[in-house]
Design a protein around this motif. Sequence first.
Motif, mmCIF file in Angstrom:
data_model
loop_
_atom_site.group_PDB
_atom_site.id
_atom_site.type_symbol
_atom_site.label_atom_id
_atom_site.label_comp_id
_atom_site.label_asym_id
_atom_site.label_seq_id
_atom_site.Cartn_x
_atom_site.Cartn_y
_atom_site.Cartn_z
ATOM 1 N N GLY A 237 55.130 63.088 27.344
ATOM 2 C CA GLY A 237 54.795 61.681 27.504
ATOM 3 C C GLY A 237 56.012 60.791 27.375
ATOM 4 N N ALA A 238 55.916 59.616 27.979
ATOM 5 C CA ALA A 238 57.024 58.665 27.951
ATOM 6 C C ALA A 238 56.462 57.255 27.861
ATOM 7 N N ALA A 239 57.253 56.346 27.349
ATOM 8 C CA ALA A 239 56.838 54.947 27.220
ATOM 9 C C ALA A 239 56.799 54.287 28.594
ATOM 10 N N ASN A 240 55.734 53.527 28.831
ATOM 11 C CA ASN A 240 55.618 52.847 30.126
ATOM 12 C C ASN A 240 54.673 51.664 29.993
ATOM 13 N N MET A 241 54.960 50.626 30.752
ATOM 14 C CA MET A 241 54.072 49.476 30.895
ATOM 15 C C MET A 241 53.767 49.277 32.369
ATOM 16 N N GLN A 242 52.577 48.792 32.643
ATOM 17 C CA GLN A 242 52.191 48.560 34.031
ATOM 18 C C GLN A 242 51.238 47.377 34.122
ATOM 19 N N VAL A 243 51.266 46.715 35.280
ATOM 20 C CA VAL A 243 50.260 45.692 35.583
ATOM 21 C C VAL A 243 49.017 46.439 36.046
ATOM 22 N N MET A 244 48.019 46.457 35.206
ATOM 23 C CA MET A 244 46.828 47.261 35.449
ATOM 24 C C MET A 244 45.920 46.637 36.499
ATOM 25 N N SER A 245 45.723 45.325 36.449
ATOM 26 C CA SER A 245 44.831 44.667 37.406
ATOM 27 C C SER A 245 45.170 43.186 37.481
ATOM 28 N N VAL A 246 44.926 42.605 38.642
ATOM 29 C CA VAL A 246 45.039 41.166 38.881
ATOM 30 C C VAL A 246 43.751 40.738 39.566
ATOM 31 N N ILE A 247 42.948 39.927 38.892
ATOM 32 C CA ILE A 247 41.627 39.567 39.400
ATOM 33 C C ILE A 247 41.498 38.051 39.450
ATOM 34 N N PRO A 248 41.514 37.431 40.610
ATOM 35 C CA PRO A 248 41.191 35.997 40.692
ATOM 36 C C PRO A 248 39.731 35.773 40.314
ATOM 37 N N ARG A 249 39.482 34.797 39.468
ATOM 38 C CA ARG A 249 38.106 34.529 39.043
ATOM 39 C C ARG A 249 37.257 34.040 40.199
ATOM 40 N N ARG A 250 37.888 33.430 41.193
ATOM 41 C CA ARG A 250 37.193 33.019 42.416
ATOM 42 C C ARG A 250 38.061 33.428 43.605
ATOM 43 N N ARG A 251 37.477 34.175 44.528
ATOM 44 C CA ARG A 251 38.211 34.612 45.709
ATOM 45 C C ARG A 251 38.405 33.481 46.713
ATOM 46 N N MET A 252 37.564 32.445 46.614
ATOM 47 C CA MET A 252 37.702 31.272 47.472
ATOM 48 C C MET A 252 37.727 30.040 46.579
ATOM 49 N N VAL A 253 38.698 29.192 46.773
ATOM 50 C CA VAL A 253 38.889 28.002 45.931
ATOM 51 C C VAL A 253 38.834 26.766 46.816
ATOM 52 N N VAL A 254 38.040 25.776 46.401
ATOM 53 C CA VAL A 254 37.951 24.497 47.093
ATOM 54 C C VAL A 254 38.208 23.389 46.074
#
Length: 518
Positions: A237-254
């Motif tokens: 094993g080795a140390a690692n960081m990652q961006v696991m997820s990016v979720i916009p709370r709204r897929r369409m913004v007005v």
Amino acid sequence: TSPALAWAGAAAVSIPIVIHLLSRLRRKPQAWGAMRFLWQAYRQRRQRLRLEQWLLLVLRCLIVLLLGLALAGPLLSGWAGRLGGPGSIGRRVYLVIDDSLSTRALESGGAPRFEALRDLALQFMEGLEPMDTVAVWRAGRPSEPLVERPTLDHTTVQRAIDALTPRYSRPDLPEALRQVARSLDVDSGLRPGEPQTMVVLVSDFARSAGYLDVAPPPPLRALAEKVQLWVAHPMPGAANMQVMSVIPRRRMVVPGPQSGSSGSLLVPVEVRVRRFDDGAAKASASVELALVDAGGAAVAPTVKRRVRWTPGQSVAMLQVNLVAPADAARPPGLTTGAGRVLTVRARLEGSGASDVLREDNELLAVVELRSGLRVAVVDEPEGHGPGTEAVPWSGETEALTPGRWLSAALVPDEDGRSAGPGPIERVPLLPAEVGEQSLGTLDALVVLRPDLLGDQQWDQLARFVQRGGLVWIFVPVVVDTTARWTRPMRRAFSLSWQIDLEPKVVGVDRQGVGLDVN
């Protein structure tokens, strides 16, 4: 290695014999004076000359025979195997190599893990016997064969392995093994328990894959009964960081009250960062979020958030609001009302020695910015048909029909009850006007009278949904028309559920308990 070479070599053995026989054709001798001295010398050396000729003939035949068999060496080995020669039975080997994203992790020497996995696979190839056949699969998604059919051409297999490079996807060893199992079913002569078939897994077995945490599916359990399974040692094993997820709370913004001041657009984003490290909790990093266009140019101010870890924590969640100007929803050169697709980019920075894999430090998500939405309400003209009776509004004398109720909900004014200007534009639409042309400019459709739509109009609604539109269907007040619109709706949208055609009327007794009065 064609068998024809062996047969050609064996047939060529007859050439020296033919030459020898032709040279010994008897001719009528012609005596002359000095022949008696030659015959006398010949008789003295005749036995020796015959022995030399036979040896020469045998050597010539062996040279031709060995040349043909050398060119057909694998065939010769196959004959030895059929005769029961020791170690001559070839094995069938399936080599499964993990080429997923985790194999790009850097080792202490600065080389990626995949190089060690590839060297291990090549060392395994060098240890195979000449009669062993080999097939190669890659396990990164999508799993696929490099050499699908087992082959004796080890050189070609080694070249394919040497040219392999890791992918930017997750590993899928179960799917690769399923494909190997299907390939084994195609091969003939395979019987359970025989040791001549091997499946070799070459992987770093990263913890993020998760395929060792669940029971294998039935096809893989059946595979274990047919073959010998060889597994490489998991890498440390080795140390690692990652961006696991990016979720916009709204897929369409007005634009709206939730979008900030001055008509700006608020894009709320949830970011999860994962850490693979059992060390101290002092490691920290920053996540930079930006809203960019197709060319990578930022259309909103960049936001940075610090990620700090507590002991035992493996996943950190950040809630970030990206604020874009109102004109960010307007594509260059297009008019107001058109949408613009942008990308939310999350990038991990400053992870340092706690990060051995740089390729998983960035993740993207798509969001659409709109300056307005067009929503059509399918209803009869106000004052026509059943269900148009006015309903009092908060005890006042003014009343609202179902259509006006919906308009007040979609586009309320400052009093909260009548249609006014805003980011949602309400478009009245009669049931008979529903068609391809009228739906082409809409984002959503609210149907108050589905019982007035025909089969062709239901098909148009289904195609509208396939293009990404939203259809919201209300049950009309006219209950005896349920069968008229539920059947075509289920057909058009391929719905698996059934709507009860007989309505149930529920009353309330004196204690306020519901009663079924049917």
